[in-house]
Structure formats: structure tokens, C-alpha cells
Design a protein around this motif. Structure first.
Motif, PDB file in Angstrom:
ATOM      1  N   LEU A 259      54.101  60.553  56.357  1.00  7.40           N
ATOM      2  CA  LEU A 259      55.475  61.037  56.241  1.00  7.40           C
ATOM      3  C   LEU A 259      56.504  59.917  56.121  1.00  7.40           C
ATOM      4  N   GLY A 260      56.175  58.707  56.608  1.00  3.23           N
ATOM      5  CA  GLY A 260      57.064  57.570  56.420  1.00  3.23           C
ATOM      6  C   GLY A 260      58.140  57.404  57.465  1.00  3.23           C
ATOM      7  N   SER A 261      58.139  58.190  58.542  1.00  2.00           N
ATOM      8  CA  SER A 261      59.155  58.031  59.583  1.00  2.00           C
ATOM      9  C   SER A 261      58.823  56.850  60.484  1.00  2.00           C
ATOM     10  N   ARG A 262      59.850  56.293  61.119  1.00  2.00           N
ATOM     11  CA  ARG A 262      59.649  55.192  62.061  1.00  2.00           C
ATOM     12  C   ARG A 262      59.773  55.726  63.480  1.00  2.00           C
ATOM     13  N   LEU A 263      58.844  55.303  64.340  1.00  2.00           N
ATOM     14  CA  LEU A 263      58.854  55.782  65.720  1.00  2.00           C
ATOM     15  C   LEU A 263      60.106  55.269  66.423  1.00  2.00           C
ATOM     16  N   SER A 264      60.901  56.206  66.938  1.00  2.00           N
ATOM     17  CA  SER A 264      62.173  55.840  67.568  1.00  2.00           C
ATOM     18  C   SER A 264      61.940  55.034  68.839  1.00  2.00           C
ATOM     19  N   VAL A 265      62.977  54.309  69.250  1.00  2.00           N
ATOM     20  CA  VAL A 265      62.882  53.437  70.416  1.00  2.00           C
ATOM     21  C   VAL A 265      62.547  54.229  71.674  1.00  2.00           C
ATOM     22  N   ASP A 266      63.214  55.386  71.860  1.00  2.00           N
ATOM     23  CA  ASP A 266      62.956  56.156  73.073  1.00  2.00           C
ATOM     24  C   ASP A 266      61.531  56.718  73.095  1.00  2.00           C
ATOM     25  N   ARG A 267      61.015  57.094  71.929  1.00  2.00           N
ATOM     26  CA  ARG A 267      59.647  57.605  71.894  1.00  2.00           C
ATOM     27  C   ARG A 267      58.631  56.486  72.110  1.00  2.00           C
ATOM     28  N   ARG A 268      58.966  55.297  71.690  1.00  2.00           N
ATOM     29  CA  ARG A 268      58.072  54.162  71.968  1.00  2.00           C
ATOM     30  C   ARG A 268      57.939  53.969  73.478  1.00  2.00           C
ATOM     31  N   ALA A 269      59.066  54.035  74.161  1.00  2.00           N
ATOM     32  CA  ALA A 269      59.037  53.893  75.619  1.00  2.00           C
ATOM     33  C   ALA A 269      58.280  55.051  76.270  1.00  2.00           C
ATOM     34  N   GLU A 270      58.498  56.268  75.759  1.00  2.00           N
ATOM     35  CA  GLU A 270      57.786  57.433  76.298  1.00  2.00           C
ATOM     36  C   GLU A 270      56.277  57.296  76.105  1.00  2.00           C
ATOM     37  N   LEU A 271      55.881  56.789  74.955  1.00  2.00           N
ATOM     38  CA  LEU A 271      54.461  56.645  74.649  1.00  2.00           C
ATOM     39  C   LEU A 271      53.794  55.637  75.586  1.00  2.00           C
TER      40      LEU A 271
END
Length: 476
Positions: A259-271
């Protein structure tokens, strides 16, 4: 008693075909074994005499005898000459030979070829013609001049490449791995399989992006892992959709594939929080994180606080240089390093040392940095030309994944048969990939994935016109 004949006392003729002369001499002698003229224990003519009889060079006969000796049809006994070996007649009756038979011309009535499109937008391949040939040749000359090894490199090998990558990754992706932290593997799929096996994924749940990279899905399935779908949207993988039972999560955060989306900063922290809370592992596939446009760079998940113990970082040369260079690198969490080493060595997952030496020189010399800068400028121009042409053709067209990577995704109108659309598009000369082939769900999204890495700017308007014309035909 075996008959002794050092001179050719039988008629021998060479077959008339396009095979090399030494092969034809072999075939002529073996034909005499097959029809019983020559039997095990019989002496064959000397190379000089046979050359005179056949009116060919002695060197060709020597080469033929060497081939027959190596294949076990002849045996050379010091002081006794060269003889037909025991069992040669049985081998001939079984249809054995010393070489492959010449190929017959293919019938013109049964052509075999892959479909050729005027414009190939298949995703996943960079433009290898952008590689500077002088730098490339210099790297391979350096590899050819290196000492020739006598042992497979296995997990402790490829020191030069690991040292070069350690410095490159620190500068380009913000990850701080030492050479000893990196393992070299034959492709991303191999790296995914190794880390999954090391983490004990067999018969356990592993979360994957859906839609996602099917080669990684297959690699995980091969380890016995049970794939579980995780939702993907414009912000990347959604950690909230990952099952609590999952012990691992595979993600492409720099440029979600497809899909080409970039993982957002908040989701990186959540992950990272999700992984740390349950002793889980994140597989970060940073396959083309170097290519981004009109957006600020985002660091790799592996570079964030708290990531060291939970992120297995993977990179590859296939997506930034050429898909023919099947070289990937894996940096596992420290507690999995020894298990990774054991899996690699037990599986004999070797990479050609000559190739890694060449890549090491290419990286250490600065050629890779220069290539990435040059390629990024070219890909930016091709992306801009393609997007601009699509918007001129159809201003309201939704195009996803425009910020990074080497492809974009175009959703198809509701009710559109994706396979029929791709077939119709191919008839217009445009080859693209279907979004549904990357999904795990029974009701997948429909769309086309268009790689623009090899699309010349001068052709962008023509391709955009064909795509939009086909889209319009499905919305009438």
C-alpha cells in the motif's frame, strides 16, 4: 581373454551434428561399445592413431579420452594403454552419456515465451541500469583479485561486507549495529525464515500485514508459523489489530508493501510496547527505506528507544541495486543471535563469497552512497512525471503510497473484476500487479500496483492515458 588392439581395426565415423568435436568423438567410440564392437577390457586406439584415422587434431582426441576417463567409460593402466572399463557396456544400454545431447530446434508451431508488455510496471524491481558501470566493474575486479576461500563462509563469514554495512546503516538508516551483530543471507525470505525459526515460530501465531509481502508470508509458513492478519491503513500496520497470541509481527514500516504507507511515529512506539510487554519479536523489513520524496526521513524502528531487544532488522541489496544480487542482512535481537547462528549453519544458508566481497567493495568505496543519491533523484523525477500525468488524465483519481518507495497503488472502482481489468490493461500494453494477490482475507481490496522505477519520464503520459482510459471504461 580380452582382445588387444592398439590400432583401429574397425570402421569409425563421426556423427554429423552441432556438438563440439570432442563430444562427437566420444559418441563415436561409445556407439562401438553399444553395438558390441568394443567390449570391457578392449584397448582403444592411441590418440595419435585415432586422430589420423578421423583426420582431426590430436588435441580433440585427447580431450575426448579425458572426458571418457572422467565419466568412467575408459580406464588407463600404466604400461598397458587405455581400455574400455568394466560396466561400460551396461551403462550404454542404460542410456548413459558423458554429456548432454544437443538440443533439437523447437517447433515453430509451439512457441514458448513469457508475456511481454510494452510498459512493465511490475513492482519490486529497481532500475539496474542506473548503477555506475565503472564503480560496479571496479568492485567485481576487487572481488576477483581477493584470495580464493576453501571453506563455505556460513554465519561467521563475509567480514568485509558486515564491516561495510555496519558503517553504511549507521549513516543512512540511523541504526547502530556492529559487524558482529549482522548476518548475511541469500535474500529477505531466507532472513525471515531464519529469525522465525530462531524465535520458535513453529505452530505459533505470527502477525503479518494484510495486504502484505507474500514472499515473507510464504517464508513464515514454511517454518510452521500460523499467520494472523493485521490491519493496514494510511498509517501503516495497526498494533491494536495484532492478536495477543502472536509471538512475532512482520512489518514494512518505511514503505508498507504494497500500500505504500509509512508507519506513524505513535504506532512505532505502540509496536515496540506491544513487543516488550509480551517478550515478542518485531521483524522490520527495511527493503527500500532509502527512497522517500517530499517528506522528512523517518528513522528505522530498530533505531528507537527500547527496540534493541525486540526488533530483528532486515535489509537487502535486491531492492536498491539489482534483484540478481540475492544478498540480505539480518540483525537479530541479542538474545536470539546464537540461535540465528545455529539455524544458518545447520541449514547451510550460504551466500556466494565473491558476490559479498564485490558488494563490500561497492559499499566501502562510497559507490553505494553515490548510487542511492543518483537513483533517488531519478526515481523522484519518474514518480513526479507519472503522478502528474495521472492527475492530468483524471484529477480525482486516488493514488496511494506516493511518499516513498518505487511503486504506487490505485484502488479500482467498486464491483470491478481485478483479473479482467489487468487482462484488459495488458492488452493496452501495460503490465501491472493486482492488489488482491497480496491479501489473506476472503474479501480482499481490489486495485493495481504500478512500479515506476523503470518507467522513463518520456513514457509516463502514454502509460497514464492507457490506465485512466481503462479505468473510465469500468465506471460507465
Amino acid at each position: 581373454m580380452p582382445r588387444i588392439s592398439h590400432q583401429p581395426t574397425f570402421a569409425i565415423t563421426l556423427p554429423r551434428n552441432a556438438s563440439p568435436l570432442r563430444h562427437r568423438i566420444c559418441d563415436a567410440l561409445l556407439a562401438k561399445v553399444a553395438d558390441g564392437t568394443l567390449q570391457p577390457g578392449d584397448h582403444v586406439p592411441s590418440t595419435r592413431m585415432l586422430a589420423q584415422t578421423l583426420r582431426v587434431s590430436r588435441g580433440a582426441v585427447v580431450a575426448a579420452y579425458d572426458e571418457l576417463l572422467a565419466a568412467g567409460y575408459l580406464i588407463a593402466k600404466p604400461g598397458s594403454g587405455t581400455q574400455i572399463a568394466t560396466g561400460a557396456d551396461r551403462a550404454m544400454r542404460a542410456g548413459a552419456s558423458t554429456h548432454a545431447a544437443p538440443k533439437r530446434a523447437r517447433s515453430a508451431s509451439r512457441p514458448r515465451s513469457l508475456p511481454v508488455h510494452k510498459w512493465s510496471l511490475q513492482p519490486g524491481s529497481p532500475d539496474s541500469t542506473l548503477i555506475n558501470r565503472a564503480d560496479w566493474n571496479r568492485a567485481w575486479r576487487a572481488a576477483a583479485a581477493a584470495p580464493i576461500g576453501d571453506q563455505p563462509p556460513r554465519s561467521l563469514g563475509h567480514v568485509g561486507l558486515r564491516e561495510a554495512l555496519s558503517d553504511h546503516l549507521r549513516r543512512s538508516r540511523g541504526v547502530n549495529y556492529g559487524p558482529d551483530d549482522l548476518f548475511i543471507l541469500p535474500g529477505v525470505a531466507a532472513a525471515v525464515r531464519v529469525i522465525a525459526e530462531a524465535a520458535g515460530a513453529n505452530r505459533r501465531a505470527v502477525a503479518v500485514e494484510d495486504p502484505g509481502y507474500t514472499n515473507a508470508h510464504r517464508a513464515l509458513t514454511a517454518t510452521g508459523a500460523k499467520l494472523q492478519s493485521a490491519r493496514v491503513d494510511e498509517h501503516g500496520i495497526d498494533p491494536a489489530s495484532i492478536s495477543r497470541a502472536a509471538i512475532m509481527a512482520y512489518t514494512t514500516p518505511a514503505n508498507q508493501y504494497p500500500l505504500g504507507s509509512r508507519l506513524s511515529v505513535d504506532r512505532r512506539a505502540e509496536l515496540i510496547d506491544w513487543a516488550r510487554a509480551g517478550g515478542r519479536t518485531i521483524i522490520e523489513d527495511d527493503y527500500d527505506g532509502e527512497f522517500r520524496y517530499d517528506v522528512s526521513p523517518m528513522p528505522a524502528v530498530a533505531s528507537l528507544a527500547g527496540a534493541t531487544d525486540v526488533v530483528a532488522y532486515i535489509g537487502t541489496a535486491s531492492k536498491i541495486l539489482t534483484p540478481t544480487l540475492r544478498i540480505a542482512w539480518l540483525a537479530p535481537p541479542p538474545h536470539l543471535a546464537e540461535r540465528v547462528r545455529a539455524v544458518i549453519d545447520d541449514s547451510a544458508l550460504d551466500v556466494c563469497a565473491t558476490s559479498t566481497t564485490a558488494l563490500a567493495h561497492f559499499v566501502a568505496s562510497g559507490a553505494l552512497t553515490r548510487h542511492l543519491a543518483r537513483a533517488a533523484r531519478t526515481y523522484y523525477a519518474r514518480r513526479s512525471a507519472f503522478l502528474g500525468a495521472l492527475r492530468r488524465e483524471q484529477p480525482d483519481l486516488e493514488v496511494r503510497g506516493i511518499d516513498a518507495g518505487l511503486h504506487v497503488t490505485i484502488p479500482l472502482p467498486d464491483g470491478t473484476d481485478e483479473d479482467r481489468f489487468l487482462t484488459a490493461l495488458a492488452a493496452r500494453g501495460v503490465g501491472a500487479a493486482g492488489l488482491s494477490s497480496y491479501t489473506l482475507t476472503e474479501r480482499p481490496s481490489r486495485g493495481i500496483i504500478c512500479g515506476y522505477a523503470r518507467l522513463p519520464e518520456s513514457q509516463a503520459a502514454l502509460v497514464a492515458h492507457e490506465i485512466c482510459a481503462e479505468l473510465r471504461s469500468h465506471t460507465r
